[in-house]
Design a protein around this motif. Structure first.
Motif, PDB file in Angstrom:
ATOM      1  N   THR A  21       1.019  -1.242   0.071  1.00 49.93           N
ATOM      2  CA  THR A  21      -0.088   0.040  -0.109  1.00 49.93           C
ATOM      3  C   THR A  21       0.894   1.289   0.114  1.00 49.93           C
ATOM      4  OG1 THR A  21      -1.835  -0.976   1.259  1.00 49.93           O
ATOM      5  CG2 THR A  21      -1.661   1.216   1.338  1.00 49.93           C
ATOM      6  N   TYR A  22       0.570   2.158  -0.865  1.00 49.41           N
ATOM      7  CA  TYR A  22       1.268   3.476  -1.253  1.00 49.41           C
ATOM      8  C   TYR A  22       0.389   4.451  -0.477  1.00 49.41           C
ATOM      9  CZ  TYR A  22       4.859   0.982  -3.921  1.00 49.41           C
ATOM     10  OH  TYR A  22       6.007   0.208  -4.057  1.00 49.41           O
ATOM     11  N   VAL A  24      -0.342   8.575  -0.356  1.00 56.24           N
ATOM     12  CA  VAL A  24       0.169   9.742  -0.887  1.00 56.24           C
ATOM     13  C   VAL A  24      -0.886  10.707  -0.242  1.00 56.24           C
ATOM     14  CG1 VAL A  24       0.278  11.036  -2.794  1.00 56.24           C
ATOM     15  CG2 VAL A  24       0.834   8.383  -3.083  1.00 56.24           C
ATOM     16  N   ILE A  44       6.204   7.385  -7.244  1.00 57.61           N
ATOM     17  CA  ILE A  44       5.962   6.114  -6.603  1.00 57.61           C
ATOM     18  C   ILE A  44       6.327   4.810  -7.776  1.00 57.61           C
ATOM     19  CG2 ILE A  44       4.737   6.683  -4.708  1.00 57.61           C
ATOM     20  CD1 ILE A  44       1.954   5.890  -5.883  1.00 57.61           C
ATOM     21  N   PRO A  46       4.792   1.204  -7.647  1.00 58.87           N
ATOM     22  CA  PRO A  46       3.948   0.138  -7.255  1.00 58.87           C
ATOM     23  C   PRO A  46       3.778  -0.754  -8.276  1.00 58.87           C
ATOM     24  CG  PRO A  46       2.313   1.761  -8.204  1.00 58.87           C
ATOM     25  CD  PRO A  46       3.492   2.514  -8.030  1.00 58.87           C
ATOM     26  N   ILE A  52      -2.820   2.373  -4.073  1.00 58.70           N
ATOM     27  CA  ILE A  52      -2.508   3.703  -3.792  1.00 58.70           C
ATOM     28  C   ILE A  52      -3.625   4.374  -3.010  1.00 58.70           C
ATOM     29  CG2 ILE A  52      -1.821   5.900  -4.715  1.00 58.70           C
ATOM     30  CD1 ILE A  52      -1.126   4.446  -7.375  1.00 58.70           C
ATOM     31  N   VAL A 127       3.280   8.118 -11.377  1.00 61.70           N
ATOM     32  CA  VAL A 127       3.102   6.497 -10.985  1.00 61.70           C
ATOM     33  C   VAL A 127       3.972   5.885 -11.903  1.00 61.70           C
ATOM     34  CG1 VAL A 127       1.771   4.665 -10.431  1.00 61.70           C
ATOM     35  CG2 VAL A 127       0.977   6.921  -9.763  1.00 61.70           C
TER      36      VAL A 127
END
Length: 211
Positions: A21-22, A24, A44, A46, A52, A127
């Motif tokens: 899990t990112y 932001v 990021i 992923p 996200i 991304v």
């Protein structure tokens, strides 16, 4: 046959368990960590299956998909809808409104803060940028974009303006005069968003068919 089913099940659940899990921050300065212009972080990387989570800070903000060449022009992709948070809310307060996006592959996704009207100040998120389409160049494209040739939104949107594009999923808009409530929306926007529950049902349907 049972060994095959066991291997498939094990691989599937390992994949789910390893998903990342990112988080932001939207409307948060990634350098100072305070409320400000942009995304924290602004780039990021992923992979498929990762999520996200966009957490919205004070003001009116929305995360909208664009393109590398036109960072401040909305595409037909992801749109979080407008989130409005009171100025009195601390930058990292609990219960900030959030919207989730599940990543389906490692293709680049270019996003900007549309409702905040700050794309032209560099409020963009890259991304999975590449060696030729870098996060730094994406931000530079935003800084050099013209408000007349791109998205005309150039000032913050009031809390009464809560409409979103046809491609966006429904999400609630907290009042700007009250504490924000936690909101999590799995947006199905183009190829970038998928529903985990549907995937789970599909995989188990295949497994049951092999019995």
């Amino acid at each position: 046959m049972m060994n095959l089913l066991s291997l498939l099940s094990t691989h599937f659940f390992i994949s789910l368990a390893s998903a990342a899990t990112y988080t932001v921050g939207v409307g948060k300065d990634e350098v100072t960590g305070h409320k400000g212009v942009g995304f924290d972080p602004s780039a990021i990387f992923p992979v498929a299956g990762d999520t996200i989570v966009f957490e919205f800070r004070s003001g009116s903000h929305s995360v909208v998909e664009s393109s590398f060449d036109k960072p401040c022009t909305p595409s037909s992709g992801f749109d979080s809808g407008i989130m409005t948070v009171a100025d009195s809310v601390e930058v990292d307060a609990d219960g900030l409104p959030s919207v989730s996006l599940m990543v389906n592959d490692t293709d680049p996704i270019w996003l900007y803060d549309r409702a905040g009207g700050e794309c032209y100040q560099g409020a963009v998120l890259a991304v999975n940028p590449t060696g030729t389409q870098t996060a730094a160049q994406f931000k530079a494209n935003a800084l050099s974009a013209s408000t007349t040739s791109e998205d005309p939104v150039a000032s913050p949107v009031s809390s009464s303006s809560s409409s979103m594009s046809e491609s966006s999923a429904s999400s609630s808009t907290p009042s700007s005069t009250s504490e924000p409530t936690s909101t999590s929306t799995d947006n199905v926007a183009t190829k970038h968003a998928i529903q985990t529950s549907s995937t789970l049902a599909f995989v188990f349907g295949i497994l049951l068919g092999l019995l």
